[in-house]
Design a protein around this motif. Structure first.
Motif, PDB file in Angstrom:
ATOM      1  N   ALA A  25       0.513  -0.978  -0.289  1.00  0.00           N
ATOM      2  CA  ALA A  25       0.443   0.042   0.595  1.00  0.00           C
ATOM      3  C   ALA A  25       0.759   1.217  -0.206  1.00  0.00           C
ATOM      4  O   ALA A  25       1.811   0.826   0.577  1.00  0.00           O
ATOM      5  N   GLY A  26       1.049   1.967  -1.647  1.00  0.00           N
ATOM      6  CA  GLY A  26       1.420   3.161  -1.110  1.00  0.00           C
ATOM      7  C   GLY A  26       1.559   3.929  -2.341  1.00  0.00           C
ATOM      8  O   GLY A  26      -0.081   4.598  -2.376  1.00  0.00           O
ATOM      9  N   GLY A  27       1.609   4.230  -2.983  1.00  0.00           N
ATOM     10  CA  GLY A  27       2.203   4.952  -4.073  1.00  0.00           C
ATOM     11  C   GLY A  27       0.217   5.249  -4.873  1.00  0.00           C
ATOM     12  O   GLY A  27      -0.200   5.943  -5.130  1.00  0.00           O
ATOM     13  N   ASN A  29      -2.214   3.286  -4.373  1.00  0.00           N
ATOM     14  CA  ASN A  29      -3.309   4.022  -3.380  1.00  0.00           C
ATOM     15  C   ASN A  29      -3.877   5.421  -3.123  1.00  0.00           C
ATOM     16  O   ASN A  29      -4.821   5.656  -3.489  1.00  0.00           O
ATOM     17  N   VAL A  30      -2.204   6.302  -3.155  1.00  0.00           N
ATOM     18  CA  VAL A  30      -2.642   7.600  -3.250  1.00  0.00           C
ATOM     19  C   VAL A  30      -3.106   8.219  -4.229  1.00  0.00           C
ATOM     20  O   VAL A  30      -4.294   9.397  -4.979  1.00  0.00           O
ATOM     21  N   TYR A  31      -2.564   7.349  -5.269  1.00  0.00           N
ATOM     22  CA  TYR A  31      -2.837   8.276  -6.616  1.00  0.00           C
ATOM     23  C   TYR A  31      -4.580   7.812  -7.170  1.00  0.00           C
ATOM     24  O   TYR A  31      -5.373   9.037  -7.176  1.00  0.00           O
ATOM     25  N   VAL A 229      10.671   8.068   4.323  1.00  0.00           N
ATOM     26  CA  VAL A 229       9.759   8.167   4.675  1.00  0.00           C
ATOM     27  C   VAL A 229       9.585   6.826   3.571  1.00  0.00           C
ATOM     28  O   VAL A 229       9.385   7.441   2.137  1.00  0.00           O
ATOM     29  N   GLY A 230       8.564   5.746   3.846  1.00  0.00           N
ATOM     30  CA  GLY A 230       7.554   4.892   2.636  1.00  0.00           C
ATOM     31  C   GLY A 230       7.899   3.693   3.262  1.00  0.00           C
ATOM     32  O   GLY A 230       8.439   3.525   3.670  1.00  0.00           O
ATOM     33  N   ARG A 231       7.276   2.528   2.025  1.00  0.00           N
ATOM     34  CA  ARG A 231       7.352   1.221   2.416  1.00  0.00           C
ATOM     35  C   ARG A 231       8.731   1.169   3.119  1.00  0.00           C
ATOM     36  O   ARG A 231      10.507   1.326   2.514  1.00  0.00           O
ATOM     37  N   ARG A 235      13.624  -2.714  -2.151  1.00  0.00           N
ATOM     38  CA  ARG A 235      13.773  -1.558  -3.141  1.00  0.00           C
ATOM     39  C   ARG A 235      13.764  -0.792  -3.280  1.00  0.00           C
ATOM     40  O   ARG A 235      14.711   0.381  -3.732  1.00  0.00           O
ATOM     41  N   LYS A 236      13.921   0.024  -2.173  1.00  0.00           N
ATOM     42  CA  LYS A 236      13.875   0.858  -1.519  1.00  0.00           C
ATOM     43  C   LYS A 236      15.131   1.760  -1.004  1.00  0.00           C
ATOM     44  O   LYS A 236      15.319   2.766  -1.188  1.00  0.00           O
ATOM     45  N   GLY A 237      16.273   1.268  -1.330  1.00  0.00           N
ATOM     46  CA  GLY A 237      17.339   1.228  -0.488  1.00  0.00           C
ATOM     47  C   GLY A 237      17.939   1.695   0.921  1.00  0.00           C
ATOM     48  O   GLY A 237      18.377   2.803   0.872  1.00  0.00           O
ATOM     49  N   VAL A 261      13.464   6.551  10.331  1.00  0.00           N
ATOM     50  CA  VAL A 261      12.452   5.913   9.150  1.00  0.00           C
ATOM     51  C   VAL A 261      11.000   5.296   9.365  1.00  0.00           C
ATOM     52  O   VAL A 261      11.302   5.125  10.710  1.00  0.00           O
ATOM     53  N   VAL A 262      10.495   6.150   8.514  1.00  0.00           N
ATOM     54  CA  VAL A 262       9.332   6.529   8.805  1.00  0.00           C
ATOM     55  C   VAL A 262       8.737   5.484   7.837  1.00  0.00           C
ATOM     56  O   VAL A 262       8.329   5.222   6.717  1.00  0.00           O
ATOM     57  N   GLY A 263       7.633   4.215   8.234  1.00  0.00           N
ATOM     58  CA  GLY A 263       7.234   3.114   7.258  1.00  0.00           C
ATOM     59  C   GLY A 263       7.165   1.692   7.894  1.00  0.00           C
ATOM     60  O   GLY A 263       8.272   1.626   9.339  1.00  0.00           O
ATOM     61  N   VAL A 296      10.168   4.249  13.339  1.00  0.00           N
ATOM     62  CA  VAL A 296       8.576   4.941  13.872  1.00  0.00           C
ATOM     63  C   VAL A 296       7.961   3.954  14.043  1.00  0.00           C
ATOM     64  O   VAL A 296       6.904   4.265  14.784  1.00  0.00           O
ATOM     65  N   GLY A 297       8.025   3.350  12.397  1.00  0.00           N
ATOM     66  CA  GLY A 297       6.475   2.535  12.510  1.00  0.00           C
ATOM     67  C   GLY A 297       5.804   3.264  11.550  1.00  0.00           C
ATOM     68  O   GLY A 297       6.225   4.374  10.777  1.00  0.00           O
ATOM     69  N   LYS A 298       4.834   2.733  11.119  1.00  0.00           N
ATOM     70  CA  LYS A 298       3.700   2.967  10.211  1.00  0.00           C
ATOM     71  C   LYS A 298       2.899   4.514  10.649  1.00  0.00           C
ATOM     72  O   LYS A 298       2.178   4.639  11.633  1.00  0.00           O
ATOM     73  N   ARG A 299       2.683   5.860   9.379  1.00  0.00           N
ATOM     74  CA  ARG A 299       1.909   6.890  10.071  1.00  0.00           C
ATOM     75  C   ARG A 299       1.122   6.522   9.126  1.00  0.00           C
ATOM     76  O   ARG A 299       1.249   6.568   7.532  1.00  0.00           O
ATOM     77  N   TYR A 307       6.247  14.906  10.857  1.00  0.00           N
ATOM     78  CA  TYR A 307       7.711  14.219  10.253  1.00  0.00           C
ATOM     79  C   TYR A 307       8.501  14.791   9.132  1.00  0.00           C
ATOM     80  O   TYR A 307      10.176  14.612   9.557  1.00  0.00           O
ATOM     81  N   TYR A 308       8.176  14.606   7.821  1.00  0.00           N
ATOM     82  CA  TYR A 308       8.851  15.859   6.993  1.00  0.00           C
ATOM     83  C   TYR A 308       9.903  16.512   7.942  1.00  0.00           C
ATOM     84  O   TYR A 308      11.223  16.901   7.577  1.00  0.00           O
ATOM     85  N   GLY A 309       8.525  17.295   8.546  1.00  0.00           N
ATOM     86  CA  GLY A 309       9.090  19.215   8.766  1.00  0.00           C
ATOM     87  C   GLY A 309      10.387  19.019   9.883  1.00  0.00           C
ATOM     88  O   GLY A 309      10.901  19.861  10.730  1.00  0.00           O
TER      89      GLY A 309
HETATM   90  N1  UDP Z   1       3.233   6.643   3.127  1.00  0.00           N
HETATM   91  C1  UDP Z   1       3.031   6.423   4.685  1.00  0.00           C
HETATM   92  N2  UDP Z   1       3.216   5.740   5.647  1.00  0.00           N
HETATM   93  C2  UDP Z   1       3.929   5.561   5.757  1.00  0.00           C
HETATM   94  C3  UDP Z   1       5.454   5.654   4.664  1.00  0.00           C
HETATM   95  C4  UDP Z   1       4.555   5.610   3.627  1.00  0.00           C
HETATM   96  O1  UDP Z   1       1.708   7.471   4.110  1.00  0.00           O
HETATM   97  O2  UDP Z   1       4.671   5.459   6.765  1.00  0.00           O
HETATM   98  C5  UDP Z   1       3.247   6.839   2.451  1.00  0.00           C
HETATM   99  C6  UDP Z   1       3.268   7.983   1.513  1.00  0.00           C
HETATM  100  O3  UDP Z   1       3.470   9.159   1.690  1.00  0.00           O
HETATM  101  C7  UDP Z   1       3.312   8.022  -0.577  1.00  0.00           C
HETATM  102  C8  UDP Z   1       3.360   6.492  -0.384  1.00  0.00           C
HETATM  103  O4  UDP Z   1       3.137   5.539   1.001  1.00  0.00           O
HETATM  104  O5  UDP Z   1       2.853   9.052  -0.985  1.00  0.00           O
HETATM  105  C9  UDP Z   1       4.409   5.712  -0.798  1.00  0.00           C
HETATM  106  O6  UDP Z   1       4.248   7.073  -2.219  1.00  0.00           O
HETATM  107  P1  UDP Z   1       5.615   5.956  -3.119  1.00  0.00           P
HETATM  108  O7  UDP Z   1       5.180   6.151  -4.638  1.00  0.00           O
HETATM  109  O8  UDP Z   1       6.831   7.499  -2.608  1.00  0.00           O
HETATM  110  O9  UDP Z   1       6.116   5.079  -3.182  1.00  0.00           O
HETATM  111  P2  UDP Z   1       6.435   3.696  -2.992  1.00  0.00           P
HETATM  112  O10 UDP Z   1       5.534   2.473  -2.170  1.00  0.00           O
HETATM  113  O11 UDP Z   1       4.468   3.558  -4.649  1.00  0.00           O
HETATM  114  O12 UDP Z   1       6.469   2.317  -4.305  1.00  0.00           O
END
Ligand code: UDP
Length: 431
Positions: A25-27, A29-31, A229-231, A235-237, A261-263, A296-299, A307-309
């Motif tokens: 669940a990442g980008g 879903n947002v899209y 921040v991310g999954r 592959r996210k390195g 590290v958030v996610g 941090v865990g998922k937010r 967190y970005y701030g």
């Molecule tokens: N994201 C989130 N909470 C988390 C980690 C990630 O809401 O704990 C969101 C992040 O803010 C971004 C999306 O998940 O909007 C990840 O999208 P991105 O296109 O960066 O990578 P993808 O996961 O699609 O490979």
């Protein structure tokens, strides 16, 4: 506002109602969420068809004015990893077909997401005669190239992608690098390809004063913080970031440095549901920086500006990145950003102006840039301010929705696209 058209948005695994940050669940879903609601604001009615992956929600959920999520039964009503979903796609397609055929008003367009829903769209086009617009989000050929034996995509993905490219009415690529990949690995005829970059929610992702964000998160004001921040998937390195951070930190034992590290799969940073976190923790210990790394865990998205701030520098150095929303989010939050020079990141970062780029999998190169930014406050502020300005100008979801609508309008027979609703059609950037 009169109705501009009806859209069947198909997204088999990425539900716009899902919690984000976990493995699948990442980008995307947002899209789906942002484009559907953005189109609705322009006067479209959008139904999002997604596989039912939980018994809880009703079949139809109203997401926003003009947007509904339709849960289609296909396989067990529980989470299934996306690479194991292929076997359930015939049932999913049949469920979508029955639902679409039962509507009183015909849909004008299908908008499919990811290759499996692209296959569904091919089948629906054949059965119902509806045109379809497709966005891959990720290309199987690149995944295979980068992940090799670790790629668990079903056999036949590449052939299905080729079929989608042949049968699609308009193919949305998210950046010029994706167009190059289509050309190189699929020898795609590019007549139907339009570049429509994704966007960022600039109200949600906004600059938050660093000191206040840190106070609320219980972080010290005097630390230098690098963040991700991310999954949490290889592959996210994140391991490259960890190694680069260790190079910087070990060389400066007295400096107050932290990596955030958030996610992950859960809100608490638990290792059992997130094996990658266990691996990264082990790596941090090996590198002698365990005390300086905060998992941090998922937010949830509405918490992330904080967190970005809180960070001084945000980093994302994936092996490959079809588009990448987090680099845009970091820039929207006014933070200096370092990314790997791959895929969409080369497009969303204006190198040297809004952020810095390094080769992927190169912790030494990243350590140099990280050390530079962590020690140069004026440069950080300059990049952060320029990032926010560029995002406001070029990467809002409202703009993405307008460009997507402009692509739809080109499908209307005998209508000059330029005359539709004042939407500037040239922005679709036919390649
Ligand atoms: N994201 C989130 N909470 C988390 C980690 C990630 O809401 O704990 C969101 C992040 O803010 C971004 C999306 O998940 O909007 C990840 O999208 P991105 O296109 O960066 O990578 P993808 O996961 O699609 O490979």
């Amino acid at each position: 506002m009169s109705e501009r058209g009806r859209v069947a948005m198909i997204s088999e695994h990425a539900n716009p109602l899902a919690f984000l940050g976990s493995e699948d669940a990442g980008g995307q879903n947002v899209y789906v969420y942002e484009v559907s609601t953005g189109l609705a604001r322009l006067g479209y009615r959008v139904d999002v068809f997604t596989r039912r992956d939980s018994p809880a929600p009703p079949q139809i959920v109203r997401l926003a004015p003009g947007v509904r999520v339709v849960h289609i039964a296909a396989g067990p009503a529980e989470f299934i990893k996306k690479d194991a979903l292929w076997a359930h796609m015939p049932a999913f397609m049949e469920g979508c077909r029955a639902c679409i055929a039962a509507q009183r008003r015909r849909y004008d367009v299908i908008h499919s997401n990811f290759w499996m829903s692209g296959w569904v769209a091919c089948e629906l086009k054949a059965r119902l005669g509806l045109p379809f617009v497709h966005i891959f989000h990720a290309l199987g050929a690149i995944k295979r190239l980068e992940q090799g034996a670790a790629d668990t995509s079903p056999a036949g993905r590449h052939e299905m992608e080729l079929r989608i490219i042949r049968e699609v009415d308009r193919l949305i690529a998210q950046c010029p690098a994706e167009v190059d990949d289509l050309r190189r690995y699929y020898t795609a005829s590019l007549a139907n390809v339009c570049v429509v970059p994704s966007g960022v929610n600039i109200r949600r992702y906004r600059p938050v004063p660093r000191r206040a964000a840190r106070a609320r998160l219980g972080l010290r004001a005097d630390e230098r913080i690098a963040g991700y921040v991310g999954r949490l998937v290889p592959r996210k390195g994140v391991d490259t970031l960890m190694a680069a951070f260790a190079r910087v930190a070990v060389a400066r034992p007295a400096a107050p440095l932290r990596l955030m590290v958030v996610g992950g799969e859960t809100r608490d940073p638990e290792e059992d549901p997130t094996p990658e976190m266990a691996r990264l923790r082990g790596l941090a210990a090996e590198l002698g920086v365990a005390e300086r790394v905060w998992f941090v865990g998922k937010r949830q998205p509405d918490e992330l500006a904080e967190y970005y701030g809180a960070a001084d520098v945000m980093v994302s150095v994936p092996w490959y990145e079809p588009f990448g929303l987090t680099p845009l989010e970091a820039q929207a939050c006014g933070r200096a950003f370092i990314g790997s020079a791959v895929g969409g990141i080369t497009y969303t970062v204006d190198e040297g102006v809004t952020g810095l780029l390094v080769p992927p999998r190169d912790d030494a190169a990243l350590a140099d840039k990280l050390a530079l930014l962590l020690s140069d406050a004026p440069l950080r502020h300059r990049l952060g301010r320029a990032g926010r300005r560029r995002v406001e100008r070029e990467f809002t979801w409202a703009r993405v929705a307008e460009r997507t609508a402009a692509v739809y309008e080109t499908l209307r027979p005998a209508v000059l696209p330029i005359a539709i609703g004042g939407v500037p059609v040239p922005s679709q950037e036919m390649q």
